[in-house]
Design a protein around this motif. Sequence first.
Motif, PDB file in Angstrom:
ATOM      1  N   HIS A 106       0.825  -1.196   0.000  1.00 31.13           N
ATOM      2  CA  HIS A 106       0.000   0.000   0.000  1.00 31.13           C
ATOM      3  C   HIS A 106       0.862   1.250   0.000  1.00 31.13           C
ATOM      4  N   GLU A 107       0.427   2.283  -0.751  1.00 36.18           N
ATOM      5  CA  GLU A 107       1.189   3.527  -0.840  1.00 36.18           C
ATOM      6  C   GLU A 107       1.459   4.132   0.525  1.00 36.18           C
ATOM      7  N   GLN A 108       0.508   4.002   1.445  1.00 41.14           N
ATOM      8  CA  GLN A 108       0.631   4.615   2.763  1.00 41.14           C
ATOM      9  C   GLN A 108       1.839   4.090   3.522  1.00 41.14           C
ATOM     10  N   TYR A 109       2.294   2.874   3.185  1.00 40.22           N
ATOM     11  CA  TYR A 109       3.385   2.247   3.934  1.00 40.22           C
ATOM     12  C   TYR A 109       4.652   2.127   3.100  1.00 40.22           C
ATOM     13  N   THR A 110       4.823   3.043   2.130  1.00 37.91           N
ATOM     14  CA  THR A 110       6.034   3.031   1.314  1.00 37.91           C
ATOM     15  C   THR A 110       7.275   3.181   2.177  1.00 37.91           C
ATOM     16  N   ARG A 111       7.183   3.954   3.264  1.00 33.09           N
ATOM     17  CA  ARG A 111       8.337   4.135   4.152  1.00 33.09           C
ATOM     18  C   ARG A 111       8.833   2.792   4.688  1.00 33.09           C
ATOM     19  N   ASN A 112       7.918   1.865   4.942  1.00 30.65           N
ATOM     20  CA  ASN A 112       8.316   0.560   5.454  1.00 30.65           C
ATOM     21  C   ASN A 112       9.057  -0.237   4.392  1.00 30.65           C
ATOM     22  N   MET A 113       8.655  -0.070   3.124  1.00 32.55           N
ATOM     23  CA  MET A 113       9.349  -0.744   2.039  1.00 32.55           C
ATOM     24  C   MET A 113      10.775  -0.219   1.937  1.00 32.55           C
ATOM     25  N   VAL A 114      10.957   1.101   2.064  1.00 27.55           N
ATOM     26  CA  VAL A 114      12.296   1.693   1.999  1.00 27.55           C
ATOM     27  C   VAL A 114      13.177   1.143   3.107  1.00 27.55           C
ATOM     28  N   THR A 115      12.619   0.999   4.302  1.00 29.80           N
ATOM     29  CA  THR A 115      13.379   0.444   5.429  1.00 29.80           C
ATOM     30  C   THR A 115      13.859  -0.966   5.127  1.00 29.80           C
ATOM     31  N   GLY A 116      12.957  -1.814   4.647  1.00 33.51           N
ATOM     32  CA  GLY A 116      13.329  -3.195   4.362  1.00 33.51           C
ATOM     33  C   GLY A 116      14.304  -3.321   3.212  1.00 33.51           C
ATOM     34  N   ALA A 117      14.187  -2.434   2.215  1.00 31.10           N
ATOM     35  CA  ALA A 117      15.029  -2.527   1.024  1.00 31.10           C
ATOM     36  C   ALA A 117      16.439  -1.994   1.256  1.00 31.10           C
ATOM     37  N   SER A 118      16.633  -1.199   2.307  1.00 38.31           N
ATOM     38  CA  SER A 118      17.919  -0.534   2.507  1.00 38.31           C
ATOM     39  C   SER A 118      19.069  -1.503   2.756  1.00 38.31           C
ATOM     40  N   THR A 119      18.771  -2.718   3.207  1.00 38.48           N
ATOM     41  CA  THR A 119      19.832  -3.694   3.469  1.00 38.48           C
ATOM     42  C   THR A 119      19.729  -4.933   2.582  1.00 38.48           C
ATOM     43  N   ALA A 120      18.871  -4.889   1.562  1.00 36.05           N
ATOM     44  CA  ALA A 120      18.617  -6.083   0.752  1.00 36.05           C
ATOM     45  C   ALA A 120      19.648  -6.257  -0.357  1.00 36.05           C
ATOM     46  N   ASP A 121      19.970  -7.524  -0.648  1.00 32.31           N
ATOM     47  CA  ASP A 121      20.820  -7.875  -1.792  1.00 32.31           C
ATOM     48  C   ASP A 121      19.988  -8.089  -3.048  1.00 32.31           C
ATOM     49  N   ALA A 122      18.730  -8.494  -2.861  1.00 31.96           N
ATOM     50  CA  ALA A 122      17.855  -8.805  -3.995  1.00 31.96           C
ATOM     51  C   ALA A 122      16.447  -8.349  -3.687  1.00 31.96           C
ATOM     52  N   ALA A 123      15.710  -7.994  -4.731  1.00 33.34           N
ATOM     53  CA  ALA A 123      14.305  -7.610  -4.598  1.00 33.34           C
ATOM     54  C   ALA A 123      13.466  -8.477  -5.516  1.00 33.34           C
ATOM     55  N   ILE A 124      12.420  -9.075  -4.947  1.00 32.17           N
ATOM     56  CA  ILE A 124      11.438  -9.793  -5.754  1.00 32.17           C
ATOM     57  C   ILE A 124      10.264  -8.847  -5.972  1.00 32.17           C
ATOM     58  N   ILE A 125      10.116  -8.363  -7.191  1.00 32.75           N
ATOM     59  CA  ILE A 125       9.003  -7.477  -7.531  1.00 32.75           C
ATOM     60  C   ILE A 125       7.867  -8.334  -8.052  1.00 32.75           C
ATOM     61  N   LEU A 126       6.770  -8.415  -7.288  1.00 35.39           N
ATOM     62  CA  LEU A 126       5.634  -9.235  -7.712  1.00 35.39           C
ATOM     63  C   LEU A 126       4.694  -8.448  -8.608  1.00 35.39           C
ATOM     64  N   VAL A 127       4.195  -9.114  -9.613  1.00 36.57           N
ATOM     65  CA  VAL A 127       3.215  -8.537 -10.537  1.00 36.57           C
ATOM     66  C   VAL A 127       2.037  -9.498 -10.608  1.00 36.57           C
ATOM     67  N   ASP A 128       0.846  -8.994 -10.345  1.00 36.52           N
ATOM     68  CA  ASP A 128      -0.372  -9.804 -10.411  1.00 36.52           C
ATOM     69  C   ASP A 128      -0.798  -9.912 -11.876  1.00 36.52           C
ATOM     70  N   ALA A 129      -0.676 -11.101 -12.449  1.00 36.66           N
ATOM     71  CA  ALA A 129      -0.977 -11.290 -13.867  1.00 36.66           C
ATOM     72  C   ALA A 129      -2.421 -10.961 -14.200  1.00 36.66           C
ATOM     73  N   THR A 130      -3.336 -11.122 -13.250  1.00 37.20           N
ATOM     74  CA  THR A 130      -4.746 -10.867 -13.534  1.00 37.20           C
ATOM     75  C   THR A 130      -5.061  -9.383 -13.653  1.00 37.20           C
ATOM     76  N   ARG A 131      -4.236  -8.538 -13.042  1.00 36.83           N
ATOM     77  CA  ARG A 131      -4.511  -7.093 -13.049  1.00 36.83           C
ATOM     78  C   ARG A 131      -3.740  -6.349 -14.132  1.00 36.83           C
ATOM     79  N   VAL A 132      -2.735  -6.986 -14.692  1.00 39.34           N
ATOM     80  CA  VAL A 132      -1.936  -6.307 -15.726  1.00 39.34           C
ATOM     81  C   VAL A 132      -1.802  -7.197 -16.962  1.00 39.34           C
ATOM     82  N   ALA A 133      -2.838  -7.960 -17.241  1.00 37.02           N
ATOM     83  CA  ALA A 133      -2.787  -8.892 -18.366  1.00 37.02           C
ATOM     84  C   ALA A 133      -2.529  -8.167 -19.684  1.00 37.02           C
TER      85      ALA A 133
END
Length: 438
Positions: A106-133
């Motif tokens: 959720h956009e409201q919790y983007t700050r939490n994503m930044v916190t988790g990503a700051s120490t990550a070696d890899a990112a799994i970006i999920l895409v919902d196939a049903t919403r972006v077919a």
Amino acid sequence: MNAMTDPDFFSAADKGVLRLITAGSVDDGKSTLIGRLLYDSKGIFADQLDAISRAKYKRTVGDALDLSLLTDGLEAEREQGITIDVAYRYFSTPARKFIVADAPGHEQYTRNMVTGASTADAAIILVDATRVAGGQLLTQTKRHSTLAHLLGIRHIVVAVNKMDLVDWNEDVFARIRDAYSALAAKIGIGHFEILPLSALTGDNVVTRSQRTPWYAGPALLELLESLEVRDLAHTRALRFPVQMVARHGGDRADDFRGYMGQIASGSVRVGDRVLVQPSGVSATVKSLVVHGGEIDAASAGDSVTVVLNEDVDASRGDVLVHETAPATVAREFEAELCWLDAQALNPARKYLLKQGTRLTTAKIKNVLARRDIHELEEVSLADSPFSMNDIGRAVLATRDALALDRYEDIAATGAFILIDEATHQTAAAGMIRRAIAD
């Protein structure tokens, strides 16, 4: 044995620990994917399985397990069916150990994503196939991909989820792959991996699926096991932020004074010539003290007390560096900002700036550009403030001189946060791009 209780979790001589984060939009299936990885790698206890099978917020039909509940631990998360906080989970395979962060979509919790990503070696970006077919990526997919790139995450893995709901249609996958290729080219991602899967059914998560004969790549776990992890902090220049000055025996001529902290990058040995920055005073390392006694050398990640031969003025917030590889000392710099506060940036206000152990005040002198998250291009907005979740470039000026590095060179001295003085909310996360000479 569960990975979280395994005493050898961090010490096995294998391919190393891979720190990864899942990101993407709401309901893309991030929590379910992590739950599937934990479940299929036998990284959870029987009583945990029993607990989620009886959970009142279970959203699956019949006896099927709702694997998202393994990471969505907050009551509000389970009630709403969304992730709010970053949940960290640990699991292992014979080839590698994993620390995985489940970030909110959720956009409201983007700050939490930044916190988790700051120490990550890899990112799994999920895409919902049903919403972006049709190949039109969602805004949060674009935002999280941009942040992952700006934060310097080296491995980007795009997981096209819920392929079972589009009958494993190869054309749908191809359209999403082409759309993400265009996105990657626009934001500067040089290489990424992409694969079709279903977190709910487990297809292409731990083992290859028979339902995708048109996909020749590895399953997700096999791919994650193969990613190279290089601890670049050990190869960088020495950066030792002083956390505390330890002193005793002040009434004696041979009193003890040491500078305590954790080495952020590089290494240091007894006898090395160092500078105290930002003051620029030089000294020689007399000894390195740890809990068990004295050692000859220490490197990135080590917590140590540095004792110097000379009496120097150094305190919390200062940084010890080698004389031959100093940081840039400046009061003004250009940085990339991710605005996290619900209150828009106010150029007339001062903010608290925290960089490592240094706390000072800062002012945004000039907003250079803001990135249009839909078109993925910078828009010149010199007189327009940032709003929540905006990403862009600005020039900042600080009250005190700082020891600065470019974020891509040394993250420890290249990253900072801005804090609202009135509310004490984290206003922005920043990455330094260049120092500006006085």
